[in-house]
Design an enzyme around this catalytic site. Structure first.
Site, PDB file in Angstrom:
ATOM      1  CD  GLU A   1      -2.864  -1.171   2.397  1.00 19.68           C
ATOM      2  OE1 GLU A   1      -4.062  -1.458   2.203  1.00 19.68           O
ATOM      3  OE2 GLU A   1      -2.399  -0.971   3.528  1.00 19.68           O
TER       4      GLU A   1
ATOM      5  CB  CYS B 156       3.177  -1.522  13.870  1.00 17.15           C
ATOM      6  SG  CYS B 156       3.232  -1.201  12.094  1.00 17.15           S
TER       7      CYS B 156
ATOM      8  N   GLY C  76       7.000  -1.757   5.957  1.00 15.72           N
ATOM      9  CA  GLY C  76       8.377  -2.211   5.878  1.00 15.72           C
ATOM     10  C   GLY C  76       9.380  -1.355   6.616  1.00 15.72           C
ATOM     11  CD  GLU C  77      13.715  -0.227   9.470  1.00 18.95           C
ATOM     12  OE1 GLU C  77      12.762   0.254  10.110  1.00 18.95           O
ATOM     13  OE2 GLU C  77      14.719   0.437   9.166  1.00 18.95           O
TER      14      GLU C  77
ATOM     15  CB  SER D 192      10.521   6.477   8.968  1.00 21.34           C
ATOM     16  OG  SER D 192      10.158   6.232  10.310  1.00 21.34           O
TER      17      SER D 192
ATOM     18  CB  SER E 205      10.118   4.372  14.936  1.00 18.62           C
ATOM     19  OG  SER E 205       9.669   4.847  13.680  1.00 18.62           O
ATOM     20  CG  LEU E 206      13.594   6.716  20.966  1.00 24.48           C
ATOM     21  CD1 LEU E 206      14.808   5.953  20.479  1.00 24.48           C
ATOM     22  CD2 LEU E 206      14.035   8.050  21.585  1.00 24.48           C
TER      23      LEU E 206
ATOM     24  CG  ASN F 216      -3.221   6.070  13.992  1.00 28.09           C
ATOM     25  OD1 ASN F 216      -4.077   6.940  14.136  1.00 28.09           O
ATOM     26  ND2 ASN F 216      -2.020   6.332  13.490  1.00 28.09           N
TER      27      ASN F 216
END
Ligand code: SAH
Length: 354
Positions: free
Chosen positions: A93, A120, A168-169, A202, A225-226, A304
């Site tokens: 997506e 997530c 994804g990372e 990110s 992303s801490l 979210n």
């Protein structure tokens, strides 16, 4: 793996491919101009190409990569999520967000994700596979073309920002992501011509890859992303913390800021009674100020909802107090306006379900 595409190739690679097809060298430039400059991937519309070779070039350099299965819109049409089917059936997506002064595309670098963050939806689904460079770039080309042609709500526009904040990372698919960043930011005819400063990568905090990215000579924005400043909680919220601790991640972020001169963004999902305590705000502000001085900005993201999660977003007053305390440590901090919840397009909600 999906078939090779023009956007997988560098300049020399494209020249070699054109030669292999028995075409004169100038065709390489011409094809790149069509794809990156005119945002055209359909060779039947490349009328300056001899009719006899359009099909061959199409099959060899422009195999169909991503087919849109559906578009979902919300925020009065200003947010649009696209579900794509890749050549091998893989689903992914991307999300296009229009604002009065800009248009931002949130893209995927992998189908699924292997980082397993429990809050997530993408992380809960596991990793499907890495996307190819061309699959990453083509999400951008397609959105830029739709904006230019005015086929999305709001009329004609221009794509101004790209964020690697979809599925994804990105740093776990390092080589293809860096190649894609170069394609997205090189001027036409070698790339899509966005400015490096308007691209954000990110990461969960793969420290060695952050350092490597710092040495690429790119001035893209790094977002980390801490989600909490302490290892104890971060080991569960972001499981890869067991490999690279908060201190190691912040040291790598500092190296990134030093090498690139760019301010680093910190992402922090506000989870009620989990990571939103006043003392954590103080600790976050202190650690960030020590590691990065004023070269850091904290984005708080109201959590979210995701399927099966028992966690909730922090109440607004808790959020406000958190912001106040981080700022009191000399670190800038704002709450991100969150979009796309109704269509499961917000941060952490991309599951690519059909
Ligand atoms: N893997 C990379 C790229 C994804 S970016 C990364 O983690 O940075 C997606 C962002 O949304 C990350 O900051 C992620 O931590 C955050 N996120 C994930 N789930 C979320 C949720 N349920 N609510 C708010 N933010 C979430």
């Amino acid at each position: 793996m999906p078939p090779r595409h023009l956007a997988d190739l560098d300049k020399e690679g494209l020249q070699a491919a054109v030669k292999e097809l028995g075409l004169p060298a100038f065709r390489a430039d011409q094809l790149a101009r069509h794809y990156y400059g005119r945002l055209e991937a359909d060779t039947s519309k490349m009328t300056d190409l001899p009719a006899a070779v359009r099909e061959k070039v199409g099959a060899d350099l422009f195999p169909p990569l991503l087919t849109p299965l559906k578009h979902l819109a919300c925020d009065d049409g200003d947010t649009r999520k696209t579900l794509w089917k890749a050549n091998d059936g893989t689903l992914l997506e991307s999300v296009l967000m229009r604002y009065p002064d800009r248009a931002t595309l949130c893209i995927s670098s992998q189908a699924g994700c292997g980082m397993a963050c429990p809050f997530c939806a993408t992380g809960q689904g596991g990793l499907d596979r890495n996307l190819t460079t061309a699959e990453i770039v083509d999400q951008v080309r397609a959105a830029a073309a739709d904006l230019r042609d005015g086929v999305v709500h709001g009329g004609e526009g221009r794509l101004s920002n790209v964020v690697f904040m979809g599925m994804g990372e990105p740093l776990a698919n390092y080589k293809r992501v860096v190649a894609a960043v170069r394609k997205i930011t090189s001027p036409a005819p070698e790339g899509l011509g966005l400015s490096q400063r308007s691209v954000t990568v990110s990461t969960v905090g793969l420290a060695p890859a952050i350092r490597k990215l710092a040495d690429e000579g790119l001035s893209v924005t790094l977002a980390v992303s801490l989600h909490t400043p302490d290892d104890e909680l971060r080991d569960t919220l972001v499981p890869v913390n067991n490999r690279w601790s908060v201190a190691e991640v912040l040291a790598a972020a500092r190296y990134y800021a030093d090498q690139t001169g760019r301010r680093v963004s910190i992402e922090y999902a506000m989870i009620k009674n989990v990571n939103d305590q006043p003392w954590r705000a103080d600790m976050l502000g202190k650690k960030l100020h020590k590691a990065l001085g004023s070269r850091v900005h904290v984005n708080l993201i109201p959590l979210n909802p995701t399927p099966g999660s028992e966690w909730d977003a922090s109440p607004k007053d808790v959020e406000r107090e958190f912001v106040r305390r981080v700022i009191a440590q000399g670190v800038s901090c704002t709450v991100r306006d969150t979009r796309g919840q109704e269509i499961a397009a917000a941060c952490g909600q991309l599951a690519a379900e059909n």
